[in-house]
Scaffold this active site. Structure first.
Site, PDB file in Angstrom:
ATOM      1  N   ASP A  36     -18.380  38.877 -22.967  1.00  0.00           N
ATOM      2  CA  ASP A  36     -19.190  38.256 -24.029  1.00  0.00           C
ATOM      3  C   ASP A  36     -18.328  37.706 -25.167  1.00  0.00           C
ATOM      4  O   ASP A  36     -18.763  37.649 -26.310  1.00  0.00           O
ATOM      5  CB  ASP A  36     -20.215  39.262 -24.601  1.00  0.00           C
ATOM      6  CG  ASP A  36     -20.996  39.963 -23.502  1.00  0.00           C
ATOM      7  OD1 ASP A  36     -21.602  39.260 -22.681  1.00  0.00           O
ATOM      8  OD2 ASP A  36     -20.973  41.205 -23.450  1.00  0.00           O
ATOM      9  N   HIS A  64     -23.064  33.528 -19.058  1.00  0.00           N
ATOM     10  CA  HIS A  64     -22.395  32.596 -19.963  1.00  0.00           C
ATOM     11  C   HIS A  64     -23.419  31.653 -20.578  1.00  0.00           C
ATOM     12  O   HIS A  64     -24.257  31.107 -19.862  1.00  0.00           O
ATOM     13  CB  HIS A  64     -21.345  31.771 -19.207  1.00  0.00           C
ATOM     14  CG  HIS A  64     -20.238  32.588 -18.640  1.00  0.00           C
ATOM     15  ND1 HIS A  64     -19.510  32.220 -17.533  1.00  0.00           N
ATOM     16  CD2 HIS A  64     -19.728  33.780 -19.023  1.00  0.00           C
ATOM     17  CE1 HIS A  64     -18.607  33.142 -17.270  1.00  0.00           C
ATOM     18  NE2 HIS A  64     -18.725  34.096 -18.160  1.00  0.00           N
TER      19      HIS A  64
END
Length: 447
Positions: A36, A64
């Protein structure tokens, strides 16, 4: 001319031919923490100038987010570079693919404006398949662990890699071959899982009928990606690899067992795409300006206080895949030194610097200590050791002004520039980009 001189020349010619056989290099984007970090945004930025973007490992456990032309795209299996219509996207042999999820993802993103995918997505015939029963098993194994669960995404990734390692997994190419052989293998792998997990229920005939349809749907995308990539490199095509997950989730180098089931460090790029080491060019480590992790496992700089809450709220730290709140803490230099050692970063992209805008002071972990005060000269190899360390912090002044609209490094507040330079000096790796917002236009080119 003597035979030895001739042999020497012959060797040199062959050796030189091998070292110069590729006209271009493969640049790699890797997560430097627990995921992340904003890899998708970095890939999206770089993909506008490359011919091919690849995924090399993991599955739809990755998440993503890319903002392009004001539209937010969420990708799990598709490479983030797929938003660039000029480049080809490759899903490599090291990826495990749940076909229902792949086609759901394609449909959702097509509805947001993603176009012409059939001409620019290639899937490796050697990639392994994730089946629904893998996902059921994943959930059951987590439930059995109770309070000691690993915090997996329950997407079937671990069980699929287990099938691969025990050599009864099924690859995409087998789905497209003789369907009778595929049916036999499918029945065999189901029988194995039912024997081990008697409570799972698989309607074999219904699944086979479904996969007969998937075979037709996926066929146009499937190629020998190894041959495709090597030909591209010999022809000077530019290639970018998008690592999924991150270094601290690597099956070998992460905080085992609180890790994923693949190599998400530099080694996974080579094995997941069939590339030799000499093809690697830039290795870009993506570092969030603070640290987060999803799920369970040790986290030395975690802040279970107002600071952690502020980072979580300001950073919108909710998992793209799991929808779970991410745990938040300070930037961790010993962790980054370790992942830099493993991955060999040639430069760094520092993301989400703007999330720190409101803080009067910012802590950065600079050393780990044993309970007796002795500094560690290595990153702990066990979670017991990592859970027992004390963290030494440096305290840096904040800048308490918004950086979101800044587009030039020298226009950042002086203390924000100092924060970036501190990271550079501690890691001895240059920071090439700094992110101060969501869109690709918010990435500042430092050098």
């Amino acid at each position: 001319m003597s035979a030895s001189a001739t042999n020497g020349t012959h060797y040199e010619q062959l050796h030189q031919g091998r070292t110069k056989m590729y006209k271009s290099k493969v640049d790699v984007v890797l997560g430097a923490q627990w995921g992340d970090e904003g890899k998708g945004k970095v890939v999206d930025m770089l993909a506008s100038d490359v011919d091919i973007v690849c995924r090399c490992q993991g599955g739809n456990n990755a998440g993503h987010t890319v903002v392009a032309n004001g539209t937010e795209f969420d990708f799990h299996l598709l490479p983030s570079g797929v938003v660039n219509e000029k480049c080809v996207s490759v899903i490599g042999n090291g990826v495990v693919i749940h076909l229902p999820s792949l086609f759901d993802e394609v449909l959702k993103n097509e509805a947001k404006g993603l176009q012409h995918l059939e001409n620019r997505l290639i899937i490796s015939d050697r990639a392994h398949l994730v089946f629904d029963f893998h996902q059921h098993v994943d959930g059951m194994q987590e439930a059995e662990k109770g309070g000691k669960s690993l915090g997996t995404t329950k997407k079937g990734i671990g069980p699929a890699y287990s099938s691969k390692a025990t050599r009864n997994g099924i690859r995409v190419g087998e789905l497209l071959g003789d369907f009778n052989l595929f049916s036999e293998k499918f029945k065999s792998i189901v029988a194995t899982h039912v024997r081990l997990f008697p409570s799972i229920n698989v309607d074999v005939e219904a699944e086979l009928a479904r996969y007969k349809d998937y075979a037709d749907k996926v066929r146009p995308y499937v190629k020998d990606t190894i041959c495709f990539l090597h030909t591209a490199l010999r022809n000077g095509k530019t290639i970018l690899v998008e690592g999924a997950n991150a270094a601290m989730l690597d099956i070998d180098f992460g905080t085992y067992p609180y890790v994923t089931s693949s190599n998400c460090s530099i080694g996974g790029v080579l094995t997941g795409l069939g590339l030799p080491p000499q093809t690697i060019g830039e290795v870009i480590g993506v570092v969030k300006a603070y640290t987060t992790r999803v799920g369970d496992g040790p986290f030395p700089t975690e802040q279970l206080n107002d600071i952690g809450d502020l980072l979580q709220t300001r950073g919108f730290e909710i998992g793209v895949t799991t929808k779970r709140k991410r745990r938040c803490g300070w930037l961790d230099i010993p962790l980054l030194k370790y992942t830099s050692l493993v991955n060999g970063y040639t430069c760094i992209c520092l993301t989400k610097l703007d999330i720190l805008d409101t803080l009067p002071e910012i802590k950065v972990a600079v050393a780990y200590k044993k309970p007796n005060g002795e500094k560690l000269d290595h990153f702990p190899g066990t979670i017991a050791e990592l859970g027992n360390i004390e963290v030494e912090y440096a305290v840096l002044p904040g800048w308490q002004t918004s950086t979101e609209e800044v587009r030039n490094f020298k226009e950042l507040p002086e203390n924000a520039q100092s924060y970036v330079r501190f990271l550079e000096s501690e890691l001895s790796v240059p920071v090439r980009w700094v992110g101060v917002g969501k869109g690709r236009e918010s990435i500042i080119n430092v050098h």
